[in-house]
Design an enzyme around this catalytic site. Sequence first.
Site, PDB file in Angstrom:
ATOM      1  N   ARG A   1       0.880  -1.181   0.000  1.00 47.04           N
ATOM      2  CA  ARG A   1       0.000   0.000   0.000  1.00 47.04           C
ATOM      3  C   ARG A   1       0.909   1.220   0.000  1.00 47.04           C
ATOM      4  O   ARG A   1       1.681   1.415   0.942  1.00 47.04           O
ATOM      5  CB  ARG A   1      -0.903  -0.017   1.231  1.00 47.04           C
ATOM      6  CG  ARG A   1      -1.614   1.280   1.486  1.00 47.04           C
ATOM      7  CD  ARG A   1      -2.726   1.176   2.514  1.00 47.04           C
ATOM      8  NE  ARG A   1      -3.862   0.444   1.972  1.00 47.04           N
ATOM      9  CZ  ARG A   1      -5.069   0.390   2.549  1.00 47.04           C
ATOM     10  NH1 ARG A   1      -5.293   1.027   3.688  1.00 47.04           N
ATOM     11  NH2 ARG A   1      -6.047  -0.291   1.996  1.00 47.04           N
TER      12      ARG A   1
ATOM     13  N   ARG B   1     -13.204  -9.229   1.567  1.00 49.14           N
ATOM     14  CA  ARG B   1     -11.830  -8.899   1.209  1.00 49.14           C
ATOM     15  C   ARG B   1     -10.912 -10.125   1.358  1.00 49.14           C
ATOM     16  O   ARG B   1      -9.966 -10.291   0.591  1.00 49.14           O
ATOM     17  CB  ARG B   1     -11.304  -7.750   2.086  1.00 49.14           C
ATOM     18  CG  ARG B   1     -11.973  -6.404   1.861  1.00 49.14           C
ATOM     19  CD  ARG B   1     -11.644  -5.820   0.495  1.00 49.14           C
ATOM     20  NE  ARG B   1     -10.225  -5.747   0.275  1.00 49.14           N
ATOM     21  CZ  ARG B   1      -9.446  -4.734   0.679  1.00 49.14           C
ATOM     22  NH1 ARG B   1      -9.987  -3.709   1.290  1.00 49.14           N
ATOM     23  NH2 ARG B   1      -8.137  -4.753   0.443  1.00 49.14           N
TER      24      ARG B   1
ATOM     25  N   HIS C   1      -7.326   0.863  -6.314  1.00 48.45           N
ATOM     26  CA  HIS C   1      -7.534  -0.048  -5.174  1.00 48.45           C
ATOM     27  C   HIS C   1      -8.225  -1.319  -5.694  1.00 48.45           C
ATOM     28  O   HIS C   1      -9.366  -1.622  -5.358  1.00 48.45           O
ATOM     29  CB  HIS C   1      -8.384   0.661  -4.121  1.00 48.45           C
ATOM     30  CG  HIS C   1      -8.339   0.013  -2.763  1.00 48.45           C
ATOM     31  ND1 HIS C   1      -7.543  -1.080  -2.474  1.00 48.45           N
ATOM     32  CD2 HIS C   1      -8.990   0.310  -1.599  1.00 48.45           C
ATOM     33  CE1 HIS C   1      -7.709  -1.414  -1.207  1.00 48.45           C
ATOM     34  NE2 HIS C   1      -8.585  -0.599  -0.654  1.00 48.45           N
TER      35      HIS C   1
ATOM     36  N   GLN D   1      -9.859  -4.123  -3.409  1.00 45.29           N
ATOM     37  CA  GLN D   1     -11.154  -3.696  -2.875  1.00 45.29           C
ATOM     38  C   GLN D   1     -12.268  -3.991  -3.875  1.00 45.29           C
ATOM     39  O   GLN D   1     -13.331  -4.511  -3.532  1.00 45.29           O
ATOM     40  CB  GLN D   1     -11.103  -2.186  -2.586  1.00 45.29           C
ATOM     41  CG  GLN D   1     -12.436  -1.598  -2.149  1.00 45.29           C
ATOM     42  CD  GLN D   1     -12.888  -2.144  -0.807  1.00 45.29           C
ATOM     43  OE1 GLN D   1     -12.133  -2.124   0.148  1.00 45.29           O
ATOM     44  NE2 GLN D   1     -14.114  -2.639  -0.735  1.00 45.29           N
TER      45      GLN D   1
ATOM     46  N   ASP E   1     -17.379   6.429  -1.086  1.00 47.07           N
ATOM     47  CA  ASP E   1     -16.086   6.327  -0.400  1.00 47.07           C
ATOM     48  C   ASP E   1     -15.849   7.683   0.270  1.00 47.07           C
ATOM     49  O   ASP E   1     -16.571   8.663  -0.005  1.00 47.07           O
ATOM     50  CB  ASP E   1     -14.984   6.002  -1.442  1.00 47.07           C
ATOM     51  CG  ASP E   1     -13.593   5.868  -0.823  1.00 47.07           C
ATOM     52  OD1 ASP E   1     -13.490   5.667   0.410  1.00 47.07           O
ATOM     53  OD2 ASP E   1     -12.590   5.981  -1.579  1.00 47.07           O
TER      54      ASP E   1
ATOM     55  N   CYS F   1     -16.504   1.143   0.747  1.00 47.17           N
ATOM     56  CA  CYS F   1     -15.280   0.360   0.984  1.00 47.17           C
ATOM     57  C   CYS F   1     -14.806   0.472   2.422  1.00 47.17           C
ATOM     58  O   CYS F   1     -14.054  -0.392   2.883  1.00 47.17           O
ATOM     59  CB  CYS F   1     -14.193   0.779   0.011  1.00 47.17           C
ATOM     60  SG  CYS F   1     -13.763   2.522   0.151  1.00 47.17           S
TER      61      CYS F   1
HETATM   62  N1   CP Z   1     -11.261  -0.558   2.467  1.00 50.01           N
HETATM   63  C1   CP Z   1      -9.987  -0.593   2.897  1.00 50.01           C
HETATM   64  O1   CP Z   1      -9.042  -0.747   2.133  1.00 50.01           O
HETATM   65  O2   CP Z   1      -9.866  -0.442   4.224  1.00 50.01           O
HETATM   66  P1   CP Z   1      -8.477  -0.254   5.015  1.00 50.01           P
HETATM   67  O3   CP Z   1      -7.933   1.093   4.602  1.00 50.01           O
HETATM   68  O4   CP Z   1      -8.843  -0.298   6.462  1.00 50.01           O
HETATM   69  O5   CP Z   1      -7.556  -1.342   4.619  1.00 50.01           O
HETATM   70  N1  NVA Z   2     -10.042   6.480  -1.133  1.00 47.78           N
HETATM   71  C1  NVA Z   2      -9.662   6.000   0.192  1.00 47.78           C
HETATM   72  C2  NVA Z   2      -9.896   4.543   0.295  1.00 47.78           C
HETATM   73  C3  NVA Z   2      -9.644   3.968   1.661  1.00 47.78           C
HETATM   74  C4  NVA Z   2      -9.803   2.478   1.690  1.00 47.78           C
HETATM   75  C5  NVA Z   2      -8.209   6.363   0.465  1.00 47.78           C
HETATM   76  O1  NVA Z   2      -7.382   6.247  -0.449  1.00 47.78           O
HETATM   77  O2  NVA Z   2      -7.901   6.751   1.590  1.00 47.78           O
END
Ligand code: CP
Ligand code: NVA
Length: 310
Positions: A99, A285, A126, A129, A217, A257
Amino acid sequence: MSFLEIDDLRPERVQRVIDRAIALKSGSVAVPRLLAGQGVALLFEKPSARTRTSTEMAVFSLGGHPIYLRGEEVGLDTRETVEDVTRVLAGYCALIAARTFAHSTLERMVSISNVPVVNLLSDMAHPCQVLADLITMKQHFGDLEGRRIAYIGDGNNVAASLALGCAYTGVEIVVASPDGYQLQEEVVDRVRNIGGNLGLTTEPYEAVRDADVLYTDVWTSMGQEEETAVRRVAFAGFGIDDDLLGAAPDHAIVLHCLPAHRGEEISASVLEGPRSKVWEQAANRMDAFRSLAIELFDDEFRNGKVPSNG
Ligand code: CP
Ligand code: NVA
């Protein structure tokens, strides 16, 4: 092969990942000990609850050993380069999942890695997700082809992967965002080039009229915290509340999400209401990642490679 965005796989493989995940979840397919004795590096530059936990559990259940690392701990591009970290991790691990802030960090990893790299969220995408989102829809409706999603909110990383996922599975998507926060043109072109049915609007009520799914989101993604106040103003009227849900067909469900901000992009009553499937979505997930790992390693095996643990 690596997986940085939905369209790194062919459409039939995305469908297969979705179907296999549903079979794994129902128990009709046994979970293979695919990663027995293997390490999987999970490298996070940003916080996570769902992604870290579901991925760790998926790796564990496939017989592997997940190794959680923080970006600051390995010092990406400070202590040593992204490329050097990647080569070292690939020496111990069968897979690197990360990430990152910049999507280009993942691309740099792919350029040097001799094991698959999986995107666990970047500023642009993502995809893990979205696999879970499509699994949740297919579980609920029994099909995907011809369904419609109204995505209400920021044209961000989640929206981009969702639009590509929809294009690959025959789902129509309308993205309703305020001016200045629409999906990037490059993403719109990519979706339409692969035959996706994508609509763009600034009117949430228009978007939800024929929708099977309302999706939202956060308005401020990780890394954009300084823009929070400006975004709250820009996104006013783009939250999913009882009024907006009331304008959708009665059978429409709500996805998010997560993490959620009650009273901003979603009201507490909608999030906690009977049409919200967000907790199933979050739970999916794990099977999404298990199924994806099987798909990616299938490829490695076919190419005569076995996961290396150094
Ligand atoms: N939806 C999602 O990716 O959640 P986290 O940021 O908690 O991993
Ligand atoms: N768009 C959000 C998604 C979190 C799972 C972010 O990038 O923070």
